[in-house]
Write a protein that holds these residues in place. Structure first.
Motif, PDB file in Angstrom:
ATOM      1  N   ILE A  41     153.875 110.494 -13.667  1.00 25.94           N
ATOM      2  CA  ILE A  41     152.960 109.483 -14.190  1.00 25.94           C
ATOM      3  C   ILE A  41     152.116 108.909 -13.057  1.00 25.94           C
ATOM      4  O   ILE A  41     150.896 108.734 -13.184  1.00 25.94           O
ATOM      5  CB  ILE A  41     153.735 108.360 -14.898  1.00 25.94           C
ATOM      6  CG1 ILE A  41     154.441 108.897 -16.140  1.00 25.94           C
ATOM      7  CG2 ILE A  41     152.803 107.212 -15.283  1.00 25.94           C
ATOM      8  CD1 ILE A  41     155.398 107.910 -16.775  1.00 25.94           C
ATOM      9  N   ARG A  42     152.750 108.653 -11.929  1.00 25.41           N
ATOM     10  CA  ARG A  42     152.037 108.035 -10.809  1.00 25.41           C
ATOM     11  C   ARG A  42     150.926 108.946 -10.286  1.00 25.41           C
ATOM     12  O   ARG A  42     149.891 108.471  -9.830  1.00 25.41           O
ATOM     13  CB  ARG A  42     153.025 107.713  -9.686  1.00 25.41           C
ATOM     14  CG  ARG A  42     152.414 106.907  -8.552  1.00 25.41           C
ATOM     15  CD  ARG A  42     153.463 106.383  -7.602  1.00 25.41           C
ATOM     16  NE  ARG A  42     152.843 105.633  -6.523  1.00 25.41           N
ATOM     17  CZ  ARG A  42     153.514 105.005  -5.583  1.00 25.41           C
ATOM     18  NH1 ARG A  42     154.840 105.034  -5.590  1.00 25.41           N
ATOM     19  NH2 ARG A  42     152.885 104.347  -4.631  1.00 25.41           N
ATOM     20  N   GLN A  43     151.115 110.237 -10.367  1.00 29.85           N
ATOM     21  CA  GLN A  43     150.113 111.161  -9.871  1.00 29.85           C
ATOM     22  C   GLN A  43     148.886 111.238 -10.765  1.00 29.85           C
ATOM     23  O   GLN A  43     147.788 111.532 -10.282  1.00 29.85           O
ATOM     24  CB  GLN A  43     150.721 112.552  -9.718  1.00 29.85           C
ATOM     25  CG  GLN A  43     151.689 112.651  -8.548  1.00 29.85           C
ATOM     26  CD  GLN A  43     152.263 114.042  -8.399  1.00 29.85           C
ATOM     27  OE1 GLN A  43     151.968 114.938  -9.179  1.00 29.85           O
ATOM     28  NE2 GLN A  43     153.090 114.246  -7.400  1.00 29.85           N
ATOM     29  N   SER A  44     149.036 110.986 -12.060  1.00 27.24           N
ATOM     30  CA  SER A  44     147.898 111.184 -12.956  1.00 27.24           C
ATOM     31  C   SER A  44     147.519 109.949 -13.769  1.00 27.24           C
ATOM     32  O   SER A  44     146.364 109.821 -14.182  1.00 27.24           O
ATOM     33  CB  SER A  44     148.183 112.342 -13.915  1.00 27.24           C
ATOM     34  OG  SER A  44     149.366 112.114 -14.641  1.00 27.24           O
ATOM     35  N   ARG A  45     148.451 109.052 -14.031  1.00 25.32           N
ATOM     36  CA  ARG A  45     148.159 107.847 -14.813  1.00 25.32           C
ATOM     37  C   ARG A  45     148.816 106.644 -14.145  1.00 25.32           C
ATOM     38  O   ARG A  45     149.587 105.910 -14.757  1.00 25.32           O
ATOM     39  CB  ARG A  45     148.684 108.005 -16.247  1.00 25.32           C
ATOM     40  CG  ARG A  45     148.001 109.063 -17.056  1.00 25.32           C
ATOM     41  CD  ARG A  45     146.583 108.620 -17.447  1.00 25.32           C
ATOM     42  NE  ARG A  45     145.964 109.610 -18.291  1.00 25.32           N
ATOM     43  CZ  ARG A  45     145.321 110.686 -17.841  1.00 25.32           C
ATOM     44  NH1 ARG A  45     145.225 110.905 -16.542  1.00 25.32           N
ATOM     45  NH2 ARG A  45     144.773 111.544 -18.680  1.00 25.32           N
ATOM     46  N   TYR A  95     147.281 107.088  -5.999  1.00 21.11           N
ATOM     47  CA  TYR A  95     148.335 107.836  -5.309  1.00 21.11           C
ATOM     48  C   TYR A  95     148.005 109.325  -5.253  1.00 21.11           C
ATOM     49  O   TYR A  95     148.133 109.967  -4.225  1.00 21.11           O
ATOM     50  CB  TYR A  95     149.642 107.603  -6.072  1.00 21.11           C
ATOM     51  CG  TYR A  95     150.848 108.371  -5.562  1.00 21.11           C
ATOM     52  CD1 TYR A  95     151.695 107.821  -4.609  1.00 21.11           C
ATOM     53  CD2 TYR A  95     151.142 109.640  -6.051  1.00 21.11           C
ATOM     54  CE1 TYR A  95     152.796 108.507  -4.162  1.00 21.11           C
ATOM     55  CE2 TYR A  95     152.243 110.337  -5.603  1.00 21.11           C
ATOM     56  CZ  TYR A  95     153.075 109.772  -4.665  1.00 21.11           C
ATOM     57  OH  TYR A  95     154.157 110.468  -4.218  1.00 21.11           O
ATOM     58  N   HIS A  96     147.528 109.860  -6.395  1.00 15.77           N
ATOM     59  CA  HIS A  96     147.207 111.282  -6.455  1.00 15.77           C
ATOM     60  C   HIS A  96     146.076 111.626  -5.495  1.00 15.77           C
ATOM     61  O   HIS A  96     146.132 112.627  -4.772  1.00 15.77           O
ATOM     62  CB  HIS A  96     146.809 111.660  -7.875  1.00 15.77           C
ATOM     63  CG  HIS A  96     146.427 113.105  -8.041  1.00 15.77           C
ATOM     64  ND1 HIS A  96     147.329 114.127  -7.886  1.00 15.77           N
ATOM     65  CD2 HIS A  96     145.247 113.694  -8.324  1.00 15.77           C
ATOM     66  CE1 HIS A  96     146.721 115.286  -8.074  1.00 15.77           C
ATOM     67  NE2 HIS A  96     145.441 115.045  -8.334  1.00 15.77           N
ATOM     68  N   ARG A 200     150.392 116.863 -22.486  1.00 18.84           N
ATOM     69  CA  ARG A 200     149.198 116.354 -23.161  1.00 18.84           C
ATOM     70  C   ARG A 200     148.837 114.952 -22.670  1.00 18.84           C
ATOM     71  O   ARG A 200     147.670 114.657 -22.393  1.00 18.84           O
ATOM     72  CB  ARG A 200     149.414 116.335 -24.665  1.00 18.84           C
ATOM     73  CG  ARG A 200     148.196 115.856 -25.462  1.00 18.84           C
ATOM     74  CD  ARG A 200     148.422 115.962 -26.958  1.00 18.84           C
ATOM     75  NE  ARG A 200     149.487 115.102 -27.422  1.00 18.84           N
ATOM     76  CZ  ARG A 200     150.676 115.523 -27.861  1.00 18.84           C
ATOM     77  NH1 ARG A 200     150.948 116.819 -27.900  1.00 18.84           N
ATOM     78  NH2 ARG A 200     151.595 114.671 -28.266  1.00 18.84           N
ATOM     79  N   GLU A 201     149.827 114.086 -22.552  1.00 15.59           N
ATOM     80  CA  GLU A 201     149.557 112.710 -22.148  1.00 15.59           C
ATOM     81  C   GLU A 201     149.153 112.594 -20.688  1.00 15.59           C
ATOM     82  O   GLU A 201     148.393 111.691 -20.319  1.00 15.59           O
ATOM     83  CB  GLU A 201     150.796 111.836 -22.404  1.00 15.59           C
ATOM     84  CG  GLU A 201     151.191 111.702 -23.861  1.00 15.59           C
ATOM     85  CD  GLU A 201     150.209 110.874 -24.663  1.00 15.59           C
ATOM     86  OE1 GLU A 201     149.475 110.062 -24.056  1.00 15.59           O
ATOM     87  OE2 GLU A 201     150.155 111.040 -25.901  1.00 15.59           O
ATOM     88  N   LEU A 202     149.648 113.507 -19.849  1.00 19.47           N
ATOM     89  CA  LEU A 202     149.400 113.412 -18.411  1.00 19.47           C
ATOM     90  C   LEU A 202     148.368 114.410 -17.924  1.00 19.47           C
ATOM     91  O   LEU A 202     148.282 114.663 -16.726  1.00 19.47           O
ATOM     92  CB  LEU A 202     150.715 113.612 -17.640  1.00 19.47           C
ATOM     93  CG  LEU A 202     151.806 112.576 -17.911  1.00 19.47           C
ATOM     94  CD1 LEU A 202     153.008 112.832 -17.024  1.00 19.47           C
ATOM     95  CD2 LEU A 202     151.285 111.167 -17.703  1.00 19.47           C
TER      96      LEU A 202
END
Length: 224
Positions: A41-45, A95-96, A200-202
């Motif tokens: 999650i931290r990498q994309s959202r 972060y990403h 899908r969400e990420l």
């Protein structure tokens, strides 16, 4: 909201022998799955994990500690100066972007003329607050990870992704502890469903926009 007890139940109902994995073992692997999912999650959202706290400003006190739960500070807002450049971004890229581009150094905290970030995880306000100052300091940050320990502890991930923690926990139990499933085919369907939901969400933000086909020769853009 999925709790640790909910993960225990979701895991044990899919095991051939529910007693093959004690709650303690499930807890260990559930926290490992939680750490993995939070990293994704931290990498994309990253903003999905943001927390916000407020600190009151006191007269004649100019140095304030960061909230104890801060992992990565993202924003400092002096609410008493919000109409006069009182909002200061402290992490200009995600972060990403930091780790993907290798520019962690560029994410250093911004030092503004009214908020000075000290090296010991405190800030100094300038000018020093007086009795006429109102409101306070609002912190936006990524919180430290708190492991689930008690049955009522929540998973603290976005609701659409919660059941993936059951999948991640079972996969680790199968690999590390050799547990057997009561219905492998049903579990595989559940696993595929939850994995596709996470993907899908990420998916990258660039894929959220409608498809645009650009014909450079004809100078027009077509949106199906």
């Amino acid at each position: 909201m999925l709790t640790l007890a909910g993960i225990w139940s979701g895991v044990r109902e899919r095991l051939m022998d529910p007693n093959a994995a004690a709650p303690g073992a499930i807890t260990v692997e559930a926290n490992n799955a939680l750490n993995e999912l939070r990293g994704r999650i931290r990498q994309s959202r990253e903003d999905w994990l943001d927390a916000v706290e407020k600190t009151d400003i006191l007269a004649d006190l100019d140095v304030y500690d960061w909230p104890a739960s801060v992992d990565t500070l993202k924003m400092i807002e002096r609410l008493d100066l919000a109409s006069d450049h009182g909002v200061f971004a402290s992490q200009p890229m995600s972060y990403h972007e930091q780790h993907g581009r290798g520019v962690v150094a560029q994410a250093a905290l911004v030092v503004a003329d009214t908020v000075v970030v000290l090296p010991d995880r405190r800030i100094r306000l300038a000018p020093t607050p007086t009795v006429s100052y109102k409101d306070g300091i609002r912190w936006t940050f990524l919180p430290k990870i708190t492991p689930m320990a008690s049955p009522d502890d929540p998973a603290l991930v976005p609701e659409p992704l919660e059941e993936w923690l059951i999948v991640g926990t079972i996969d680790r139990l199968r690999q590390m502890r050799g547990v057997q499933l009561v219905d492998p085919q049903a579990y595989e369907r559940f696993r595929n469903e939850q994995t596709l939901r996470v993907v899908r969400e990420l998916r990258p933000r660039a894929q959220l926009a409608p498809l645009r086909i650009i014909d450079e020769d004809e100078f027009y853009t077509y949106t199906p």
